[in-house]
Design a protein around this motif. Structure first.
Motif, PDB file in Angstrom:
ATOM      1  N   THR A  82     157.099  56.804  83.736  1.00  0.00           N
ATOM      2  CA  THR A  82     155.765  57.671  84.177  1.00  0.00           C
ATOM      3  C   THR A  82     155.970  58.470  85.263  1.00  0.00           C
ATOM      4  OG1 THR A  82     154.125  55.936  83.039  1.00  0.00           O
ATOM      5  CG2 THR A  82     153.329  57.435  84.858  1.00  0.00           C
ATOM      6  N   VAL A  83     155.631  59.770  85.738  1.00  0.00           N
ATOM      7  CA  VAL A  83     155.952  60.335  86.779  1.00  0.00           C
ATOM      8  C   VAL A  83     154.696  60.828  87.427  1.00  0.00           C
ATOM      9  CG1 VAL A  83     156.605  62.690  87.226  1.00  0.00           C
ATOM     10  CG2 VAL A  83     157.805  61.404  85.472  1.00  0.00           C
ATOM     11  N   GLY A  84     154.563  60.861  88.819  1.00  0.00           N
ATOM     12  CA  GLY A  84     153.560  61.558  89.546  1.00  0.00           C
ATOM     13  C   GLY A  84     154.077  62.160  90.790  1.00  0.00           C
ATOM     14  N   MET A  85     153.031  62.452  91.744  1.00  0.00           N
ATOM     15  CA  MET A  85     153.192  62.913  92.870  1.00  0.00           C
ATOM     16  C   MET A  85     153.029  61.989  94.186  1.00  0.00           C
ATOM     17  SD  MET A  85     150.217  65.891  93.466  1.00  0.00           S
ATOM     18  CE  MET A  85     150.788  66.311  94.906  1.00  0.00           C
ATOM     19  N   ASN A  86     154.074  61.988  94.970  1.00  0.00           N
ATOM     20  CA  ASN A  86     153.859  60.806  95.925  1.00  0.00           C
ATOM     21  C   ASN A  86     152.795  61.005  97.144  1.00  0.00           C
ATOM     22  OD1 ASN A  86     155.064  62.358  98.095  1.00  0.00           O
ATOM     23  ND2 ASN A  86     156.972  61.177  97.950  1.00  0.00           N
ATOM     24  N   ASP A  87     152.600  59.984  97.941  1.00  0.00           N
ATOM     25  CA  ASP A  87     151.495  60.090  98.840  1.00  0.00           C
ATOM     26  C   ASP A  87     151.704  61.160  99.792  1.00  0.00           C
ATOM     27  OD1 ASP A  87     149.281  58.829 100.198  1.00  0.00           O
ATOM     28  OD2 ASP A  87     150.513  57.699 101.416  1.00  0.00           O
ATOM     29  N   PHE A  88     152.690  61.458 100.289  1.00  0.00           N
ATOM     30  CA  PHE A  88     153.205  62.479 101.419  1.00  0.00           C
ATOM     31  C   PHE A  88     152.798  63.727 100.760  1.00  0.00           C
ATOM     32  CE2 PHE A  88     156.065  65.767 102.673  1.00  0.00           C
ATOM     33  CZ  PHE A  88     155.915  65.570 104.180  1.00  0.00           C
ATOM     34  N   ALA A  89     153.131  64.127  99.376  1.00  0.00           N
ATOM     35  CA  ALA A  89     152.827  65.392  98.771  1.00  0.00           C
ATOM     36  C   ALA A  89     151.381  65.637  98.672  1.00  0.00           C
ATOM     37  CB  ALA A  89     153.367  65.500  97.471  1.00  0.00           C
ATOM     38  N   GLN A  90     150.432  64.439  98.327  1.00  0.00           N
ATOM     39  CA  GLN A  90     149.067  64.683  98.083  1.00  0.00           C
ATOM     40  C   GLN A  90     148.361  64.934  99.418  1.00  0.00           C
ATOM     41  OE1 GLN A  90     146.488  62.695  98.815  1.00  0.00           O
ATOM     42  NE2 GLN A  90     147.273  60.672  99.539  1.00  0.00           N
TER      43      GLN A  90
END
Length: 238
Positions: A82-90
């Motif tokens: 499963t893939v997502g964007m990390n906390d830094f990116a958001q």
């Protein structure tokens, strides 16, 4: 009578000599029993740095693997990720207006653009952390991009990949203490480029740092930031 006077003077002289002889010993004894007050060395306290304020701010769950382009990967099976964007990116992007995710059946390649995030008419590509075939897409997040901001490591996941090369791909990702050291370095870099005010950190009203920086930058500044932190060729005007 004369002998008595001589004896008296001799005894007094002896007492004087003894008194003078014991004086140095008394001084040494007094120094020994009396605690000496040592001069206190001046203590210099370094002022807290802006980077210290951000240290540890961004969440990095230990069970996940992280790509330097700020996407994460969670191993769900022998070849399923499963893939997502990390906390830094958001935090950097802020409010997400639109997500462009790969379609089911599309091929993604580790380190190559796989999705796009749009905020305030500024879009940026993000790189896939693994290679393989997309088998599922989070349509709920596409319909409500705020989910990614509210739960970047949970309900805000983006897509799932069947990755036959998973073992090899994971060797190029970071997790645990290595991921934390990497994020600390990224945080130091960010703190060196922007002031508290530019990153939206306001102590008086309890504001949170680095939230929605994309909306406060000019388009060319955002493009340059996208190249540095998302490792892409740059953002684009949507």
């Amino acid at each position: 009578m004369g002998h008595d006077l001589i004896t008296i003077y001799w005894l007094k002289g002896l007492e004087y000599v003894l008194a003078v002889s014991y004086l140095p010993l008394f001084v040494l004894f007094w120094k020994f029993v009396t605690p000496t007050r040592l001069a206190e060395a001046p203590v210099t306290v370094a002022a807290p740095s802006w980077a210290d304020d951000l240290a540890g701010y961004f969440q990095l769950p230990a069970r996940l693997f992280f790509h330097p382009g700020h996407a994460w990967a969670r191993v769900d099976g022998p070849d399923m990720v499963t893939v997502g964007m990390n906390d830094f990116a958001q935090h950097l992007v802020g409010r997400i207006d639109r997500l462009q995710l790969p379609r089911v059946g599309a091929e993604v390649v580790q380190g190559m653009p796989a999705l796009a995030v749009e905020s305030a008419h500024r879009a940026v590509d993000m790189l896939s952390p693994v290679s393989g075939t997309v088998v599922d897409v989070n349509t709920a997040a596409v319909g409500d991009p705020a989910t990614v901001k509210q739960s970047p490591y949970g309900e805000g996941w983006l897509f799932r990949v069947k990755s036959p090369q998973l073992a090899a791909n994971l060797k190029s990702l970071m997790n645990g203490v290595f991921a934390r050291r990497w994020m600390d370095a990224v945080t130091d870099q960010l703190a060196g480029e922007f002031s508290r005010e530019e990153l939206g950190h306001v102590y008086a009203d309890g504001g949170t740092p680095v939230d929605g920086l994309a909306r406060s930058l000019a388009h060319d500044e955002w493009d340059a930031m996208a190249r540095r932190y998302f490792l892409t060729d740059g953002g684009s005007n949507a």
